[in-house]
Write an enzyme that holds these catalytic residues in place. Structure first.
Site, short mmCIF file in Angstrom:
data_model
loop_
_atom_site.label_atom_id
_atom_site.label_comp_id
_atom_site.label_asym_id
_atom_site.label_seq_id
_atom_site.Cartn_x
_atom_site.Cartn_y
_atom_site.Cartn_z
N ARG A 87 -25.56 27.29 -63.36
CA ARG A 87 -24.96 26.71 -63.68
C ARG A 87 -25.46 25.61 -65.29
O ARG A 87 -26.05 25.31 -65.14
CB ARG A 87 -24.22 26.11 -62.57
CG ARG A 87 -23.06 24.94 -62.78
CD ARG A 87 -22.76 24.21 -61.71
NE ARG A 87 -22.19 25.07 -61.19
CZ ARG A 87 -22.05 24.97 -59.79
NH1 ARG A 87 -23.07 23.75 -59.51
NH2 ARG A 87 -21.77 25.52 -58.51
N ARG A 156 -23.94 15.22 -61.02
CA ARG A 156 -24.32 16.56 -62.10
C ARG A 156 -23.15 16.26 -63.12
O ARG A 156 -23.52 14.89 -63.25
CB ARG A 156 -23.34 17.66 -60.31
CG ARG A 156 -23.80 17.66 -58.94
CD ARG A 156 -23.55 18.87 -58.01
NE ARG A 156 -24.39 19.28 -57.46
CZ ARG A 156 -24.10 20.37 -56.15
NH1 ARG A 156 -22.85 21.19 -56.12
NH2 ARG A 156 -24.82 20.77 -55.55
N LYS A 233 -24.80 16.21 -52.78
CA LYS A 233 -24.07 16.15 -54.65
C LYS A 233 -23.48 14.68 -54.90
O LYS A 233 -22.77 14.37 -53.90
CB LYS A 233 -23.39 17.13 -54.17
CG LYS A 233 -22.28 17.11 -53.41
CD LYS A 233 -21.44 19.29 -53.52
CE LYS A 233 -20.66 19.01 -53.25
NZ LYS A 233 -19.62 21.05 -52.85
N LYS A 235 -20.97 12.97 -57.24
CA LYS A 235 -19.57 13.80 -59.23
C LYS A 235 -19.57 12.71 -59.72
O LYS A 235 -19.05 11.70 -59.20
CB LYS A 235 -18.65 14.98 -58.18
CG LYS A 235 -19.61 16.51 -57.76
CD LYS A 235 -18.16 16.90 -57.72
CE LYS A 235 -19.08 18.28 -56.84
NZ LYS A 235 -18.44 19.49 -56.38
N CYS A 454 -11.29 29.16 -57.15
CA CYS A 454 -13.04 29.47 -57.34
C CYS A 454 -13.22 30.19 -57.60
O CYS A 454 -11.61 31.12 -57.29
CB CYS A 454 -13.23 28.44 -55.84
SG CYS A 454 -12.94 29.21 -54.48
N CYS A 460 -20.03 35.02 -53.79
CA CYS A 460 -19.90 32.72 -53.51
C CYS A 460 -20.25 33.37 -51.51
O CYS A 460 -19.82 33.98 -51.02
CB CYS A 460 -18.90 32.46 -53.11
SG CYS A 460 -19.03 30.43 -52.71
N CYS A 499 -13.14 28.61 -49.84
CA CYS A 499 -13.35 28.39 -48.28
C CYS A 499 -13.17 27.19 -48.85
O CYS A 499 -12.28 26.28 -49.43
CB CYS A 499 -14.66 28.22 -48.46
SG CYS A 499 -15.52 27.13 -49.33
N CYS A 503 -13.79 23.74 -54.10
CA CYS A 503 -14.38 23.35 -55.43
C CYS A 503 -13.15 23.34 -56.78
O CYS A 503 -13.39 22.58 -57.36
CB CYS A 503 -15.52 25.01 -55.42
SG CYS A 503 -16.99 24.43 -54.78
#
Length: 598
Positions: A87, A156, A233, A235, A454, A460, A499, A503
């Site tokens: 990424r 991120r 994480k 954001k 996603c 994934c 899932c 995302c």
């Protein structure tokens, strides 16, 4: 302001056996270096260990394998077809034509020949094998982009509104995005040591300045994160009303630009949003961010660090499913959190300023700015830039990049904006759009233009069901109903993920699908059209073959009985298809009687 030492003391206060396994791994990694250098040199396998995989995330990459091939390779006693996703951070989503061409070349040389535009304004490559991983990351850095902190327990990629219709303010919010990104980028020398030659290292300036702080023990110390970085994480986004294309309420930290008398006077600060949840665990849920207060443009970077430091010190390091900022605020309260932030700032935040969002989608086609330049937003299905048969999107964009003198802007909806096109270049680029037939937005329904998915299968490892490969076909089926209802030009947001990690931010969609298993999804209805309300579970574990028949009567009802200007998400609540989700803690409450847990 909180210090790295405070962070280390706070983390050490909990017995190691009570911490999640990622915490001692970070502490013992020598600031994210671990044994990655040795593992990359091991040619006997295409994989790395689970611990190394956790550290690799901080450097911007995940190990994956092709799940379409698992069964066959297992039958032939071969290890899985391992490869790596990389990424690329793009603060604010803005890149030059030269950088676009560099990404295009990398996709061919090392990846699977496609470029994925992510839901967080980043580039993503799939299919990079281990022996090419180092060279790929170095080539990314040679283009003056990087991958550090694109994943992992850190801040991120910082997003901002591409803003084609308020260009004078875009420059300011883009600059803030870059400032926050630079300030919160990990300063560990491990990234430089593992991935970069001297040439690339000279160009990679973020980890060179400021110099790492030297702790009392003589160790190099992360000035903001400390040895343990963040619990999970983090954001950050910047929005410019009336567009909420970055989905401000879905993120840990947000800045809403407040424009008064055509001047950017500051930002409303939002905290505590997040999309991820876990099937069957009602202690987990998506949550909307709340307004914490107001800050001036000069205060914004300090506010960002203060918010991050509070989460660093008080986020849950025992249970990773409970480690996001949304749970810290849910458990302790917004007032407590504000007090902690203001203590670290040394001053109080201002009162919330008035603002209003209209939508969270993109505006397609050409828009002229006040300087006489043009911006063209392209629809990119699933964010996947590729050539397939007669559809040659990647080739078209390569040819446009060769003549374009402005920039490219990745949107938060996986689309692409050819931005700052000069009047002299506009006709040349229009001709290329027509030649390659990639500008036919009029041939797509508004439902498709407001869709997002996603990656999901086959790469994934978390995916339970298809998303990117399936949603376009599903929309084609739903389009038949939409056109029958006379709604082809009516925008309805529709999103799908493989899932519940969220995302593609499915829990904000008016129609949302979340994978439960092969060919099975949870169906959610009732999100806000401007991204300001969560949706609610309408059908659990629905088969893909049942989706259209389930949605058809609702869509026809909407076409026949909606109020003037009423959005689909508002309609399904008014007509009692579902109840409204006020906040994340209400996400699992007041479900329809026929939504039965399985």
């Amino acid at each position: 302001m909180a210090t790295a030492t405070q962070n280390e003391d706070h983390t050490r206060s909990a017995p190691v056996e009570n911490l999640s396994k990622n915490e001692p791994l970070k502490v013992g990694s020598n600031y994210l270096k671990g044994t990655l250098i040795e593992s990359l040199a091991n040619a006997s396998t295409g994989s790395i260990s689970a611990d190394e995989g956790q550290l690799l995330k901080f450097h911007g990459s995940y190990m994956q394998d092709d799940r379409d091939l698992r069964k066959n390779r297992r039958a032939h006693k071969l290890e899985p077809a391992y490869s790596f996703m990389i990424r690329v951070r793009v603060p604010g989503g803005v890149t030059t034509p030269e950088q676009w061409l560099a990404m295009d070349e990398i996709s061919d040389t090392y990846a699977n020949g496609t470029i994925k535009l992510t839901t967080r304004q980043a580039y993503q490559f799939h299919g990079v094998i281990k022996s090419n991983l180092k060279q790929t990351i170095e080539d990314i850095n040679l283009s003056l982009l990087d991958t550090i902190a694109a994943c992992g327990d850190v801040n991120r990629n910082v997003m901002c509104n591409p803003n084609p219709y308020q260009s004078k303010h875009h420059a300011a919010v883009l600059e803030l995005s870059k400032q926050i990104s630079d300030h919160l980028t990990p300063k560990t020398p491990a990234y430089h040591e593992i991935w970069l030659s001297d040439e690339a290292g000279e160009k990679f300036k973020v980890t060179q300045e400021p110099e790492p702080i030297i702790g009392d023990s003589g160790d190099e110390v992360e000035p903001i994160y400390g040895k343990t970085y963040l619990p999970r994480k983090f954001k950050i986004v910047v929005a410019v009303p009336p567009s909420n294309d970055v989905d401000i309420y879905a993120h840990d930290l947000g800045f809403i630009a407040i424009i008064e008398d055509d001047k950017l006077v500051g930002y409303n600060v939002t905290v505590g949003g997040g999309m991820g949840s876990t099937h069957g665990n009602t202690d987990t849920f998506p949550r909307l961010a709340e307004v914490l207060g107001f800050c001036t443009p000069e205060q914004a970077v300090a506010v960002a660090e203060a918010v991050v430091s509070v989460q660093r010190d008080f986020g849950d390091r025992k249970v990773r499913a409970h480690a996001r900022l949304k749970y810290t605020i849910e458990d302790r309260g917004l007032d407590w959190f504000r007090d902690q932030v203001e203590q670290r700032l040394g001053y109080k935040l201002g009162e919330e300023r008035e603002f209003a969002f209209e939508d969270n989608g993109d505006r397609y086609g050409w828009v002229e700015d006040e300087d006489g330049n043009w911006h063209h937003t392209l629809f990119v299905q699933g964010g996947r830039v590729l050539d397939k048969g007669d559809f040659r999107l990647r080739t078209a964009l390569r040819e446009i990049a060769k003549v374009h003198t402005g920039d490219f802007r990745l949107t938060a909806n996986q689309n692409l904006q050819i931005a700052r096109v000069t009047p002299e270049k506009k006709s040349e680029i229009e001709a290329l759009l027509k030649e390659y037939q990639i500008d036919a937005t009029f041939e797509r329904t508004a439902l498709r233009l407001n869709s997002m998915a996603c990656v999901a299968l086959p790469t994934c490892g978390l995916a339970l069901a298809e998303a990117e490969r399936y949603l376009p076909d599903l929309i084609s089926q739903i389009d038949d109903v939409v056109e029958e209802a006379g709604l082809a030009e009516d925008a309805i947001t529709i999103r799908m993920t493989g899932c519940p990690n969220g995302c593609a931010r499915p829990f904000l969609a008016e129609i949302g699908f979340v994978g439960r298993g092969p060919g099975r999804y949870n169906l959610y209805l009732g999100g806000g059209f401007s991204g300001n309300r969560l949706n609610k579970l309408y059908r659990q574990d629905i088969k893909d073959s049942e989706i259209v028949d389930t949605l058809r009567p609702i869509i026809l009802d909407y076409a026949q009985n909606r109020n003037e200007g009423e959005r689909f998400g508002d309609f399904v609540i008014r007509k009692d298809y579902i109840t409204a989700t006020v906040q994340g803690s209400d996400f699992h409450a007041n479900l329809r009687p026929d939504v039965v847990a399985k």
